[in-house]
Design a protein around this motif. Structure first.
Motif, PDB file in Angstrom:
ATOM      1  N   VAL A  84      60.360  36.126  41.949  1.00 26.66           N
ATOM      2  CA  VAL A  84      59.066  35.515  41.672  1.00 26.66           C
ATOM      3  C   VAL A  84      57.985  36.532  42.034  1.00 26.66           C
ATOM      4  O   VAL A  84      57.998  37.090  43.131  1.00 26.66           O
ATOM      5  CB  VAL A  84      58.870  34.222  42.497  1.00 26.66           C
ATOM      6  CG1 VAL A  84      57.496  33.644  42.286  1.00 26.66           C
ATOM      7  CG2 VAL A  84      59.953  33.218  42.159  1.00 26.66           C
ATOM      8  N   ASP A  85      57.060  36.772  41.122  1.00 24.36           N
ATOM      9  CA  ASP A  85      55.974  37.707  41.360  1.00 24.36           C
ATOM     10  C   ASP A  85      55.046  37.127  42.431  1.00 24.36           C
ATOM     11  O   ASP A  85      54.479  36.053  42.243  1.00 24.36           O
ATOM     12  CB  ASP A  85      55.204  37.931  40.060  1.00 24.36           C
ATOM     13  CG  ASP A  85      54.085  38.948  40.182  1.00 24.36           C
ATOM     14  OD1 ASP A  85      53.819  39.429  41.308  1.00 24.36           O
ATOM     15  OD2 ASP A  85      53.477  39.259  39.146  1.00 24.36           O
ATOM     16  N   PRO A  86      54.862  37.823  43.554  1.00 23.74           N
ATOM     17  CA  PRO A  86      54.001  37.301  44.625  1.00 23.74           C
ATOM     18  C   PRO A  86      52.547  37.077  44.189  1.00 23.74           C
ATOM     19  O   PRO A  86      51.851  36.260  44.768  1.00 23.74           O
ATOM     20  CB  PRO A  86      54.069  38.365  45.719  1.00 23.74           C
ATOM     21  CG  PRO A  86      55.174  39.278  45.356  1.00 23.74           C
ATOM     22  CD  PRO A  86      55.471  39.092  43.902  1.00 23.74           C
ATOM     23  N   ALA A  87      52.101  37.762  43.151  1.00 26.75           N
ATOM     24  CA  ALA A  87      50.733  37.565  42.657  1.00 26.75           C
ATOM     25  C   ALA A  87      50.536  36.135  42.179  1.00 26.75           C
ATOM     26  O   ALA A  87      49.415  35.622  42.170  1.00 26.75           O
ATOM     27  CB  ALA A  87      50.432  38.549  41.525  1.00 26.75           C
ATOM     28  N   TRP A  88      51.620  35.493  41.792  1.00 24.83           N
ATOM     29  CA  TRP A  88      51.552  34.105  41.338  1.00 24.83           C
ATOM     30  C   TRP A  88      50.991  33.193  42.417  1.00 24.83           C
ATOM     31  O   TRP A  88      50.390  32.160  42.126  1.00 24.83           O
ATOM     32  CB  TRP A  88      52.948  33.655  40.913  1.00 24.83           C
ATOM     33  CG  TRP A  88      53.000  32.267  40.395  1.00 24.83           C
ATOM     34  CD1 TRP A  88      53.586  31.189  41.002  1.00 24.83           C
ATOM     35  CD2 TRP A  88      52.470  31.769  39.169  1.00 24.83           C
ATOM     36  NE1 TRP A  88      53.443  30.071  40.230  1.00 24.83           N
ATOM     37  CE2 TRP A  88      52.751  30.399  39.096  1.00 24.83           C
ATOM     38  CE3 TRP A  88      51.766  32.358  38.125  1.00 24.83           C
ATOM     39  CZ2 TRP A  88      52.363  29.610  38.031  1.00 24.83           C
ATOM     40  CZ3 TRP A  88      51.387  31.565  37.063  1.00 24.83           C
ATOM     41  CH2 TRP A  88      51.691  30.208  37.020  1.00 24.83           C
ATOM     42  N   MET A  89      51.151  33.553  43.684  1.00 27.69           N
ATOM     43  CA  MET A  89      50.709  32.716  44.788  1.00 27.69           C
ATOM     44  C   MET A  89      49.408  33.203  45.410  1.00 27.69           C
ATOM     45  O   MET A  89      48.927  32.637  46.373  1.00 27.69           O
ATOM     46  CB  MET A  89      51.801  32.660  45.852  1.00 27.69           C
ATOM     47  CG  MET A  89      53.068  32.019  45.345  1.00 27.69           C
ATOM     48  SD  MET A  89      54.425  32.186  46.495  1.00 27.69           S
ATOM     49  CE  MET A  89      54.990  33.817  46.104  1.00 27.69           C
TER      50      MET A  89
END
Length: 134
Positions: A84-89
């Motif tokens: 999961v791309d951390p930028a998503w959070m």
């Protein structure tokens, strides 16, 4: 960020079950095998996170597969990891520069005004409404 997923193997008559132990209530299934199960797990994680963020909930950190496997809850299941791309959070605002025809900007500004939002907020809402996965 990598989230472990537990996958219950399917058969010709049953679906493959997928559970994301670190995200309560996050699960999925697939009919055609492991690849589809992992793709669907990624979509389930994205939907779970989007809902959690929208409700102001914290996103739990991922556990290690070793720790989860020792619990015995998923004995006989296959363990895998979904990236999961951390930028998503990341909720921090970031300035961007885009180029659009004036006609499109006028449409955006009109719709944003009708919605009582700024242009940026309106574009963000549009993106969130159409987002499928991170």
């Amino acid at each position: 960020m990598k989230y472990p997923v537990a996958i219950e193997p399917g058969s010709d008559t049953t679906a493959w079950g997928v559970v994301v132990p670190d995200l309560p209530g996050c699960f999925s299934a697939a009919d055609s095998g492991l690849d589809e199960a992992l793709d669907n797990a990624h979509e389930a994680i994205a939907a779970w996170m989007e809902e959690a963020i929208a409700n102001g909930q914290a996103i739990p950190r991922a556990s290690s597969i070793d720790k989860l496997a020792k619990s015995g809850e998923f004995d006989g299941w296959i363990w895998a990891v979904v990236q999961v791309d951390p930028a998503w959070m990341d909720e921090r605002a970031e300035r961007v520069n885009i180029t659009l025809p004036r006609r499109i900007l006028a449409l955006l500004d009109n719709k944003a005004s009708l919605a009582g939002e700024s242009r940026s907020a309106y574009i963000a809402q549009l993106a969130l409404q159409t987002a499928v996965s991170p």
